[in-house]
Design a protein around this motif. Structure first.
Motif, PDB file in Angstrom:
ATOM      1  N   SER A 136      -4.870   1.903   6.150  1.00  0.00           N
ATOM      2  CA  SER A 136      -6.271   1.726   6.544  1.00  0.00           C
ATOM      3  C   SER A 136      -6.892   0.505   5.866  1.00  0.00           C
ATOM      4  CB  SER A 136      -7.080   2.975   6.186  1.00  0.00           C
ATOM      5  OG  SER A 136      -7.195   3.124   4.766  1.00  0.00           O
ATOM      6  N   LYS A 137      -6.239  -0.020   4.825  1.00  0.00           N
ATOM      7  CA  LYS A 137      -6.779  -1.154   4.074  1.00  0.00           C
ATOM      8  C   LYS A 137      -6.174  -2.491   4.491  1.00  0.00           C
ATOM      9  CE  LYS A 137      -8.003   1.480  -0.056  1.00  0.00           C
ATOM     10  NZ  LYS A 137      -7.887   1.568  -1.540  1.00  0.00           N
ATOM     11  N   CYS A 151       1.323   3.079  -4.170  1.00  0.00           N
ATOM     12  CA  CYS A 151       2.608   3.037  -3.454  1.00  0.00           C
ATOM     13  C   CYS A 151       3.783   3.419  -4.345  1.00  0.00           C
ATOM     14  CB  CYS A 151       2.837   1.650  -2.882  1.00  0.00           C
ATOM     15  SG  CYS A 151       3.227   0.406  -4.146  1.00  0.00           S
ATOM     16  N   SER A 167       4.021   5.682   1.600  1.00  0.00           N
ATOM     17  CA  SER A 167       3.128   5.648   0.436  1.00  0.00           C
ATOM     18  C   SER A 167       2.072   4.548   0.548  1.00  0.00           C
ATOM     19  CB  SER A 167       3.948   5.452  -0.847  1.00  0.00           C
ATOM     20  OG  SER A 167       4.495   4.132  -0.911  1.00  0.00           O
ATOM     21  N   GLY A 176      -3.887  -1.778  -0.159  1.00  0.00           N
ATOM     22  CA  GLY A 176      -2.990  -0.898   0.567  1.00  0.00           C
ATOM     23  C   GLY A 176      -1.849  -0.373  -0.271  1.00  0.00           C
ATOM     24  N   ASP A 190      -1.299   2.756   2.106  1.00  0.00           N
ATOM     25  CA  ASP A 190      -2.572   3.065   2.750  1.00  0.00           C
ATOM     26  C   ASP A 190      -2.842   1.979   3.796  1.00  0.00           C
ATOM     27  OD1 ASP A 190      -5.106   3.629   3.564  1.00  0.00           O
ATOM     28  OD2 ASP A 190      -5.999   3.742   1.563  1.00  0.00           O
TER      29      ASP A 190
END
Length: 627
Positions: free
Chosen positions: A208-209, A330, A204, A326, A206
């Motif tokens: 990419s951040k 979540c 959950s 990120g 991200d």
């Protein structure tokens, strides 16, 4: 009857029971949940600054933590690799479920060791000597020695905001009986606190951040012994992000809801691993704090949010978590919590880790006021060795401050005490250039051999390694290279000045830019055999490059040894020592130092007091001999 009963199956308990059983003593490990031995209720890693050196020291003494860490690692990293050898240390990410599984397997296979699931509620003591323990079922287990390694389970409670629950880490059962028994026996009990951050569903997040934080390409090993390689054969990355102004504002606006700042927490927390609200309050000038995402196990879709421990209530935590880059969308698997627990004042234990009030009762780990798996395991193996030595009527193993970080830690505890969870730092070791990651076996393996924890063939390998180091150092002094073009080309490729006359390899290796690999090229050029393993070459390079600093440290250590050899009589009456400051007298009476060296490290005892004490002891001994 057992020779040894170990209470608690954390990192201290595992090393303690393995040590005594390895020494041939009939040992029983009693713990609340056998599936949780060697558990990692906090961060899923082993090692770190100073701590990684402790793991190597445990292995050098014959312990198991390093070997299990090697088997279960999913990422390895050498910290401070670009800096001097005194501050280098390994840190491994571990598969924490596999770590427990393999530790339990090793305990089950160990000769002379029995495992029992149960809760100890009382300690049997007669005439100031331990006789055994009593389980909550009422069952009595008799033992010649008992080692308490109860971790954070002594009358522990979990705290989130104003909500509390009487339990230990990971929802395990706590024990109040041992705390009551220790108080009854006269021990000074203190309340300490630690905490753990939230766990987040990895799928959950991200990613990419956040910034990728991979381990080293090289797979390192904690253990000096061969055959301990990762069972998982994979490398899993960590990730780095930072707190934001919004998180800091949210914390400050809700500080009264924190268990720590709302008056709920009684215990004192760790200074060097504070909660996020503690960081925001105490370091208000910092705009952000580092937060790491660390995988917990290949069997779990779960990340540990390193640096984000908190005692905030769940509803505030939920907002804090989703403000982290990120983690906006979540899924939270488990929210953070603080935990407080009982510990004894470490001034009540001898350097051997035997308690002063009760003979044959030893303590190790967080019950002594430390934090961290590594600190616990280091105490565990020393307590185990010394319990075995006590049973054999042998002198205890007391590691000196220039011999081991474990020695520094134990000496700090029994000499200075602690009012907060103690954490090992390189800055605590005044001889840290001697206490390196690379030479733990050279420093300590002989002690492990003498205790019966190191096999004969491994000890012979150590002797061979020492002989190779001595020979290679001598070879480097004797072998010279001539100022020929091919030699100078090699030096030029290393950005080193050319030579105009014959120079020994020893002198060249003193140059900062010249490594043992460059020396190897020179060996090849002059057609001389260079049949040494990397670990020998590394040792020789460090010894030659840092020769002056090492010699200075050894000289300082020798001066301290002179004080350590001056034993203070056990029955000395400090009230009869004139001209010592009142504070010094009170501290000496409470701590009862074993040597003048230990006495000199007590806070409040100054050099003038030591001088008076040395003169008094000499006079006291002369009078006794005259009688």
């Amino acid at each position: 009857m057992y020779d040894v009963v170990v209470v608690g199956g954390g990192h201290a308990g595992c090393e303690a029971c393995l040590a005594t059983s390895h020494m041939g003593f009939k040992t029983l490990l009693v713990t609340g949940n056998l599936n949780m031995v060697g558990s990692m209720p906090c961060n899923p890693s082993i090692g770190g600054p100073a701590k990684g050196v402790v793991v190597r020291e445990i292995d050098a003494l014959g312990g198991y933590m390093g070997k299990n860490a090697d088997l279960c690692q999913i990422q390895t990293k050498m910290l401070n690799s670009s800096k001097g050898p005194a501050v280098r240390a390994l840190r491994f990410q571990e598969d924490k479920l596999l770590y427990m599984e393999m530790m339990k397997k090793h305990l089950e296979e160990q000769k002379h060791l029995e495992l029992l699931e149960g809760i100890v509620e009382d300690i049997i003591v007669e005439n100031d000597q331990v006789q055994g323990v009593v389980l909550e079922t009422g069952k009595i287990i008799l033992a010649k020695t008992v080692i308490l390694t109860t971790g954070t389970y002594l009358d522990s409670r979990i705290l989130r905001g104003h909500w509390t629950s009487k339990e230990g880490p990971d929802g395990q059962k706590t024990s109040k009986g041992i705390s009551n028994a220790l108080r009854r026996l006269g021990f000074e009990i203190q309340r300490l606190k630690t905490g753990t951050p939230p766990r987040i569903q990895a799928s959950s997040i991200d990613f990419s951040k956040v910034k990728l934080e991979p381990g080293d390409d090289k797979v390192w090993q904690f253990s000096f012994d061969k055959g301990y390689h990762s069972l998982l054969n994979t490398k899993i990355p960590c990730y780095l992000t930072y707190t934001t102004k919004e998180i800091h504002d949210l914390i400050m606006n809700n500080l009264d809801q924190s268990a720590m700042y709302g008056g709920i927490v009684e215990g004192i927390g760790p200074r060097y691993c504070p909660s996020i609200e503690d960081k925001v309050v105490k370091f208000s000038d910092k705009e952000r704090h580092q937060i790491f995402f660390e995988p917990e196990s290949l069997q779990l879709d779960q990340e540990y949010i390193q640096g984000f421990s908190t005692s905030m209530p769940i509803e505030i935590q939920d907002q804090m978590i989703r403000l982290l880059p990120g983690l906006e969308n979540c899924k939270v698997i488990r929210y953070a919590y603080a935990i407080e627990y009982d510990a004894i004042n470490p001034l009540e234990i001898h350097p051997s880790l035997e308690t002063k009030r009760v003979q044959n009762l030893f303590t190790a780990g967080q019950i002594n006021g430390t934090s961290g798996y590594e600190e616990a395991a280091g105490q565990g193996i020393v307590a185990g060795i010394n319990a075995g030595k006590k049973l054999k009527n042998e002198a205890p193993l007391i590691l000196k401050r220039d011999e081991a970080y474990i020695g520094v830690m134990i000496d700090d505890l029994v000499t200075k005490g602690t009012k907060e969870p103690y954490r090992l730092l390189t800055s605590r070791a005044e001889y840290r250039l001697l206490l390196r990651h690379d030479n733990a076996d050279l420093r300590l393996r002989e002690y492990g051999y003498e205790a019966g924890l190191i096999k004969e063939e491994d000890f012979q390998l150590l002797k061979k390694k020492k002989a190779c180091i001595l020979k290679l150092c001598q070879d480097f002094k004797e072998i010279k290279v001539k100022p020929v073009a091919s030699v100078n080309d090699i030096l030029k490729s290393a950005n080193s000045a050319p030579i105009s006359e014959g120079v020994s390899l020893y002198s060249l290796l003193k140059r900062p830019e010249i490594s043992y690999k460059i020396i190897g090229e020179l060996y090849t050029e002059i057609q001389v055999d260079y049949p040494y393993p990397e670990e020998v070459l590394e040792q020789v390079e460090i010894e030659i490059k840092y020769e002056g600093y090492i010699s200075k440290s050894l000289l300082q250590a020798q001066r301290m040894h002179n004080y350590e050899r001056k034993i203070i009589p056990e029955d000395i009456d400090y009230d009869l020592v004139d001209n010592i400051a009142i504070e010094a007298k009170e501290k000496l009476k409470k701590i009862r130092p074993v040597t003048i060296g230990q006495a000199s490290r007590i806070s409040g005892v100054n050099p003038a007091d030591i001088s008076v004490l040395v003169v008094y002891i000499e006079h006291w001994k002369n009078q006794r001999e005259a009688k």
